[in-house]
Design an enzyme around this catalytic site. Structure first.
Site, PDB file in Angstrom:
ATOM      1  CG  ASP A   1      -2.403  -0.191   0.767  1.00  0.00           C
ATOM      2  OD1 ASP A   1      -2.608  -0.557  -0.397  1.00  0.00           O
ATOM      3  OD2 ASP A   1      -3.311   0.031   1.583  1.00  0.00           O
TER       4      ASP A   1
ATOM      5  CG  ASP B   1      -9.027  -7.154  11.927  1.00  0.00           C
ATOM      6  OD1 ASP B   1      -9.771  -6.494  12.681  1.00  0.00           O
ATOM      7  OD2 ASP B   1      -7.793  -7.095  11.988  1.00  0.00           O
TER       8      ASP B   1
END
Length: 740
Positions: A143, A453
């Site tokens: 990223d 998550d």
């Protein structure tokens, strides 16, 4: 066939109930009775309107109500516990030729705090799994869009041709080169087999060190040299690169598993290896790790489309080459496998010191609480070391009628060459791809939460799926825990803020999950979701009993009163059980004491900031942020960490609160002694619990006082913060003195 569905079914995994449940339940009931008696004491003995401490009494009642109710929540994690074990030999006997494809996602976001060498060691460890190489693929999501990380991965792709066959030939463990070479002796002698291994080992180690030297040289240079850029076409994709937050999609298939030339030095096939840096634009939200994972899900579906997905953080290398097979024992069990959405391995850390100065092992969560969650339908998805069914990440609902059989999915045959194929795939990772779609909502990992998550796992379980916690045998993954107090507090601030964000959202386990998951699992989720509000009761208990001790005003029952007993029993029982739990999971007494200190520091700083930020976010005054914990420290910090010296060295506002509280309790205890409150006739009888509470808070803050007064190294508390906290604490004590 034996083992298929029917009366002769032989399971691929075993579930055992935890021992000592009856004893624990009797103990828990006795503590609950004590808690109820404490509540009764507070209600019955409320001071009259003209007595000192009336409003503080109500505050203590509220705090004790909260502590009691929260303790009940924690019992859901201990009431029933299960432990799993797998039978990989049975898996091989039945399904060796039918093993499904596995796609492995490794995520990194910052080459400064997640160095490229750390990243590729993780990548190499998962490329070396004991699994048919043609049936798994490895994807690195970068990223940061760093050409240094790409260069390191390119080097790793060459080194893997030597490393993978070496690992398999000698059954090497662990399969992270850095971890393996640091664990062996350079001068090994023995029989011919050992001599052969030593010879190969020396050759492979030399290749690794040469690779490491080249990567570090490029990093020191601060740019990729033109000579290196000429070695691979992939570097041309950085020609339009503007910044980390402004660049095109960069996609490169470094090893194409379908290419017959993609082989190691032994002539065996290599796993597919893909580098991806999704498109970033300043005007488009990139949704942090959840956005990266969703891009990987889409891109991998066109390259390998493995029905099982493993995701690991770049700092958490594979420590067990059999982990894939362990996970498949759950997914492929003929009776229960079809209802399992994901298999969560525990987070273990390789750099935890003996006495865990920052409580970094997460020992109790890992070895106690998650086994309790597993009984009720499965643990939380914690974002790393987790194997998923691809369909569940794509939003599929569970159905008893339509069992999903794991098998390798067919990928559309490529008509174009690799360059054209890569170019066509880039659109799947573009900023505009998800516009007007269900990605981030009903598909993929969910957006808008610092712990994407956990909320994704909860959503999956609310669709009828179960999860499994596998914490048995050789540790599956080893990561890097925080090595300074600022890192620890910031990390727990993000975790607690994200969990509280879930509790306040439409996906709250308190109402959204009601009726969708078991009641025990609901309580378990609430236990973590309510970390942040714990700050209020803890702060109240850390301040007012000490201040009232300073003025000789009792807030607890006398020693000679029967009401004294429940306070003493609950306190003694809770901490004795906590110590026993910690020791039984492999900890030390000093480690437990350090854990209590971090528990106090988290609740009075990290959780407070998380609580405030969550409310501001709910009211629209701030936005959620994703903070990456640093994975490296300088040499001096590392040396102090190894010596278990607490690291301050930061003018954090969290430290201002911690230091002020430490001063306040110290002044209260010293002031009470100087004013002879403690020595007054009857003081021990009426003030014993306040004296003990204040004394324990002073004792537990001893490393803080060292950092404030005695240390001279760079890890001490900054002088400006010391003065500021001292003034705050003196001001509070002075104002309180005038009030009374």
């Amino acid at each position: 066939m034996k083992g298929k569905e029917g009366s002769n079914h032989v399971p691929l995994f075993e579930t055992r109930k935890g021992k000592g449940r009856v004893v624990h339940r009797l103990f828990a009931v006795s503590v609950f009775v004590g808690i109820c008696l404490i509540w009764a004491y507070r209600v019955i003995h409320i001071p009259s309107r003209n007595e000192n401490g009336r409003w503080v009494w109500f505050g203590l009642l509220a705090a004790e109500l909260w502590f009691g109710l929260y303790w009940i929540l924690t019992q859901a994690l201990r009431w029933n516990q299960v432990y799993r074990s797998t039978f990989k030999d049975r898996l091989s006997q039945r399904y060796e030729k039918e093993l499904p494809g596995v796609d492995i996602f490794v995520c990194t976001a910052d080459p400064q705090i997640e160095p490229p060498m750390m990243v590729i060691n993780t990548v190499l460890s998962v490329m070396s799994y004991d699994y048919p190489t043609e049936k798994f693929s490895v994807y690195l999501s970068d990223d940061a869009g760093s050409d240094f990380t790409f260069y390191a991965l390119m080097e790793a792709s060459h080194f893997s041709k030597h490393w993978i066959p070496f690992c398999k030939k000698f059954n090497v463990e662990p399969r992270s080169p850095a971890a393996y070479f640091s664990s062996i002796s350079d001068d090994s002698h023995g029989d011919d087999d050992n001599h052969s291994q030593s010879k190969d080992q020396a050759a492979v180690k030399k290749l690794y060190e040469e690779m490491e030297s080249r990567i570090q040289a490029a990093t020191r240079l601060g740019r990729i040299s033109e000579e290196i850029k000429m070695t691979h076409k992939g570097f041309s994709q950085w020609d339009s690169y503007s910044s980390r937050q402004d660049h095109d999609t960069i996609l490169q298939i470094l090893i194409d598993g379908k290419d017959p030339l993609a082989i190691d030095i032994e002539g065996c096939a290599l796993p597919t290896l893909v580098y991806l840096a999704r498109e970033k634009r300043p005007q488009h939200p990139h949704n942090f790790k959840a956005g990266a994972m969703n891009s990987l899900i889409r891109v991998s579906s066109k390259i390998s489309n493995g029905p099982v997905i493993l995701n690991v953080d770049c700092d958490m290398y594979s420590n067990n080459p059999q982990s894939v097979r362990d996970a498949l024992c759950f997914f492929m069990d003929e009776e229960k496998g079809h209802e399992i959405a994901f298999v969560q391995f525990p987070q273990n850390f390789g750099n935890v010191t003996m006495n865990e100065i920052y409580g970094g092992s997460l020992r109790i969560i890992r070895d106690v609480e998650f086994h309790g969650l597993d009984f009720y339908g499965g643990p939380l998805y914690i974002g790393t070391g987790c194997f998923h069914r691809r369909e569940t990440l794509l939003g599929r609902e569970f159905s008893k009628e339509n069992k999903i059989v794991l098998k390798s999915e067919n990928v559309t045959k490529r008509e174009e060459n690799v360059l054209e194929f890569e170019e066509n795939l880039k659109s799947l990772a573009n900023c505009s791809y998800e516009k007007n779609t269900q990605w981030g909502n009903e598909m993929g990992l969910k957006y808008g939460c610092p712990v994407e998550d956990v909320i994704t796992g909860l959503s999956i379980q609310c669709k009828g799926w179960k999860s499994v916690y596998f914490n048995s045998g050789r540790t599956g993954f080893l990561g890097v825990t925080t090595t300074t107090l600022p890192q620890t507090l910031v990390q727990h601030k993000r975790w607690s803020e994200g969990q509280f964000h879930i509790f306040l959202s439409k996906y709250s386990p308190a109402w959204y999950a009601n009726g969708r998951i078991s009641f025990g699992l609901q309580l378990g989720y609430c236990c973590y979701s309510l970390w942040a509000p714990n700050c209020l009761a803890t702060l109240f208990y850390s301040i007012f009993p000490s201040l009232y001790l300073l003025h000789g005003i009792p807030l607890f029952p006398q020693c000679t009163s029967l009401w004294f007993s429940p306070f003493v029993y609950v306190m003694f029982a809770k901490y004795t059980y906590s110590l026993a739990e910690f020791l039984s999971s492999g900890g030390t007494i000093r480690g437990w004491w350090n854990d209590q200190r971090i528990w106090l520091y988290k609740r009075t700083s990290s959780y407070l900031f998380a609580f405030v930020d969550s409310l501001l976010n709910l009211l629209g005054f701030s936005a959620s942020a994703f903070v990456i914990s640093a994975k490296v420290s300088n040499q001096e910090v590392s040396e102090r960490y190894e010596k278990e010296m607490m690291e301050f060295g930061d003018s954090s506002s969290m430290f201002t609160i911690l230091a002020t509280l430490a001063f306040l309790n110290l002044f209260s205890l010293i002031g009470a002694i100087l004013k002879k409150v403690v020595a007054t006739d009857g003081a021990i009888d009426t003030m014993l619990l306040q004296i003990l509470l204040c004394g324990i808070l002073v004792l537990i803050n001893w490393p803080m006082y060292q950092g404030l007064f005695f240390r001279k190294d760079d890890g001490k508390m900054p002088s400006s913060l010391t003065v500021k906290s001292l003034v705050f604490a003196l001001s509070v004590c002075t104002c309180f003195t005038f009030l009374y």
